[in-house]
Design an enzyme around this catalytic site. Structure first.
Site, PDB file in Angstrom:
ATOM      1  N   SER A   1     -15.441  28.595  -2.536  1.00  0.00           N
ATOM      2  CA  SER A   1     -14.032  28.346  -2.870  1.00  0.00           C
ATOM      3  C   SER A   1     -13.148  29.165  -1.948  1.00  0.00           C
ATOM      4  O   SER A   1     -13.128  30.398  -2.016  1.00  0.00           O
ATOM      5  CB  SER A   1     -13.782  28.729  -4.326  1.00  0.00           C
ATOM      6  OG  SER A   1     -12.413  28.581  -4.642  1.00  0.00           O
TER       7      SER A   1
ATOM      8  N   HIS B   1     -14.687  24.248  -0.540  1.00  0.00           N
ATOM      9  CA  HIS B   1     -13.916  23.851  -1.715  1.00  0.00           C
ATOM     10  C   HIS B   1     -12.495  24.378  -1.591  1.00  0.00           C
ATOM     11  O   HIS B   1     -12.281  25.579  -1.410  1.00  0.00           O
ATOM     12  CB  HIS B   1     -14.574  24.422  -2.975  1.00  0.00           C
ATOM     13  CG  HIS B   1     -13.907  23.999  -4.241  1.00  0.00           C
ATOM     14  ND1 HIS B   1     -14.176  22.784  -4.842  1.00  0.00           N
ATOM     15  CD2 HIS B   1     -12.983  24.613  -5.015  1.00  0.00           C
ATOM     16  CE1 HIS B   1     -13.446  22.683  -5.936  1.00  0.00           C
ATOM     17  NE2 HIS B   1     -12.719  23.775  -6.064  1.00  0.00           N
TER      18      HIS B   1
ATOM     19  N   ASP C   1      -8.782  24.412  -3.462  1.00  0.00           N
ATOM     20  CA  ASP C   1      -7.979  24.167  -4.656  1.00  0.00           C
ATOM     21  C   ASP C   1      -6.523  23.962  -4.262  1.00  0.00           C
ATOM     22  O   ASP C   1      -5.946  24.782  -3.538  1.00  0.00           O
ATOM     23  CB  ASP C   1      -8.064  25.366  -5.605  1.00  0.00           C
ATOM     24  CG  ASP C   1      -9.430  25.502  -6.244  1.00  0.00           C
ATOM     25  OD1 ASP C   1      -9.847  24.564  -6.936  1.00  0.00           O
ATOM     26  OD2 ASP C   1     -10.082  26.553  -6.053  1.00  0.00           O
TER      27      ASP C   1
ATOM     28  N   MET D   1      -3.002  23.558  -6.249  1.00  0.00           N
ATOM     29  CA  MET D   1      -2.345  23.682  -7.546  1.00  0.00           C
ATOM     30  C   MET D   1      -0.841  23.524  -7.358  1.00  0.00           C
ATOM     31  O   MET D   1      -0.273  24.022  -6.374  1.00  0.00           O
ATOM     32  CB  MET D   1      -2.656  25.036  -8.177  1.00  0.00           C
ATOM     33  CG  MET D   1      -4.139  25.369  -8.265  1.00  0.00           C
ATOM     34  SD  MET D   1      -4.413  26.997  -8.995  1.00  0.00           S
ATOM     35  CE  MET D   1      -6.170  27.226  -8.693  1.00  0.00           C
TER      36      MET D   1
ATOM     37  N   HIS E   1      -9.905  19.869  -4.670  1.00  0.00           N
ATOM     38  CA  HIS E   1      -9.734  19.855  -6.123  1.00  0.00           C
ATOM     39  C   HIS E   1      -8.238  19.849  -6.415  1.00  0.00           C
ATOM     40  O   HIS E   1      -7.537  20.824  -6.146  1.00  0.00           O
ATOM     41  CB  HIS E   1     -10.419  21.104  -6.695  1.00  0.00           C
ATOM     42  CG  HIS E   1     -10.288  21.274  -8.169  1.00  0.00           C
ATOM     43  ND1 HIS E   1     -10.791  22.363  -8.833  1.00  0.00           N
ATOM     44  CD2 HIS E   1      -9.709  20.497  -9.124  1.00  0.00           C
ATOM     45  CE1 HIS E   1     -10.536  22.262 -10.126  1.00  0.00           C
ATOM     46  NE2 HIS E   1      -9.863  21.138 -10.325  1.00  0.00           N
TER      47      HIS E   1
ATOM     48  N   MET F   1      -5.502  20.194  -8.805  1.00  0.00           N
ATOM     49  CA  MET F   1      -4.999  20.661 -10.104  1.00  0.00           C
ATOM     50  C   MET F   1      -3.492  20.438 -10.127  1.00  0.00           C
ATOM     51  O   MET F   1      -2.695  21.385 -10.043  1.00  0.00           O
ATOM     52  CB  MET F   1      -5.363  22.136 -10.314  1.00  0.00           C
ATOM     53  CG  MET F   1      -6.788  22.337 -10.750  1.00  0.00           C
ATOM     54  SD  MET F   1      -7.233  24.070 -10.998  1.00  0.00           S
ATOM     55  CE  MET F   1      -7.932  24.427  -9.381  1.00  0.00           C
TER      56      MET F   1
ATOM     57  N   MET G   1     -15.766  21.918 -15.213  1.00  0.00           N
ATOM     58  CA  MET G   1     -15.127  23.230 -15.281  1.00  0.00           C
ATOM     59  C   MET G   1     -15.809  24.046 -16.368  1.00  0.00           C
ATOM     60  O   MET G   1     -15.877  23.630 -17.525  1.00  0.00           O
ATOM     61  CB  MET G   1     -13.636  23.091 -15.600  1.00  0.00           C
ATOM     62  CG  MET G   1     -12.803  22.368 -14.560  1.00  0.00           C
ATOM     63  SD  MET G   1     -12.692  23.246 -12.976  1.00  0.00           S
ATOM     64  CE  MET G   1     -11.885  24.777 -13.475  1.00  0.00           C
TER      65      MET G   1
ATOM     66  N   ASP H   1     -17.719  24.337 -11.471  1.00  0.00           N
ATOM     67  CA  ASP H   1     -16.596  25.151 -11.003  1.00  0.00           C
ATOM     68  C   ASP H   1     -16.270  26.185 -12.074  1.00  0.00           C
ATOM     69  O   ASP H   1     -15.824  25.831 -13.162  1.00  0.00           O
ATOM     70  CB  ASP H   1     -15.380  24.267 -10.726  1.00  0.00           C
ATOM     71  CG  ASP H   1     -14.273  25.019 -10.009  1.00  0.00           C
ATOM     72  OD1 ASP H   1     -14.384  26.246  -9.833  1.00  0.00           O
ATOM     73  OD2 ASP H   1     -13.284  24.369  -9.618  1.00  0.00           O
TER      74      ASP H   1
END
Length: 226
Positions: A8, A32, A34, A36, A65, A67, A137, A175
């Site tokens: 991550s 990975h 993220d 957000m 990912h 979010m 998750m 995750d």
């Protein structure tokens, strides 16, 4: 036991991003990332611009990912920036899941979906056969360093059983709190991709290559105990 590793990048040392990418590029299976929006979760991390900046410096598949409250607003941007997998939360797409899946497919990208701890597998039953990856998750989303939720082992086992029974092709990814305390149980339940962050990789040693070796030793020990 076969598994893949997806570091991550929100947990990496961004001051050392070039040298750390060089270490990961010869060892990891995915990167990975993220994204957000500060609304779906109360945090803001990386962006499509970050993907665009690292894409020329890695041969690994970039797994994004989302979010975010409105995944459709981000899909074109992350696809054009160089993402390989695009993975929104099931909770954000179920009102238009097939349209979102088609939007991702139009870019020739892999489709993933992410399940929060309280979201059952049943929630995605009508399109599970279309997915390339399902991310479970094992912590509530939004922040690194949260404690593992052991009830998620049953969900992993359920996804593994469905995959075997129906011949589905999705990868089962985990995750949240993937580390030496959980590797044994996760792999035993059927996890195939482990997203590693602070506790699983980056905090094991200031030298990322050394940290990687420590992590793989921890996973080998977990495999032997399985």
């Amino acid at each position: 036991m076969t598994y893949m590793i997806s570091p991550s990048l929100m947990c990496m040392n961004l001051i050392e991003i070039k040298s750390q990418l060089e270490v990961l590029d010869t060892r990891a299976d995915f990167l990975h990332i993220d994204i957000m929006d500060g609304h779906y979760v109360k945090n803001i991390t990386l962006s499509p611009f970050f993907i665009e900046q690292i894409r020329p410096h890695t041969n690994l598949k970039i797994d994004v990912h989302l979010m975010v409250e409105e995944p459709s607003d981000f899909i074109d941007a992350v696809a054009n920036a160089g993402a390989d997998y695009i993975c929104p939360h099931a909770e954000t797409i179920n009102r238009d899941a097939f349209r979102i899946i088609n939007q991702i497919r139009k870019h020739n990208k892999k489709v993933g979906v992410v399940l929060n701890p309280a979201t059952p597998v049943e929630y995605i039953k009508h399109y599970i056969h279309l997915l390339d990856k399902i991310t479970v998750m094992t912590v509530d989303p939004g922040y690194a360093g949260q404690p593992f939720i052991p009830e998620m082992l049953n969900k992993i086992q359920e996804l593994a059983a469905l995959k075997k029974e129906h011949g589905y092709n999705y990868l089962i990814e985990i995750d949240g709190s993937c580390n030496t305390k959980t590797f044994h149980d996760l792999l035993g339940a059927g996890a195939e991709v482990l997203i590693v962050g602070t506790s699983g990789l980056f905090n094991l040693d200031p030298n990322l290559a050394v940290a990687w070796d420590k992590m793989t030793a921890n996973i080998r020990q977990a495999e032997q105990a399985a």
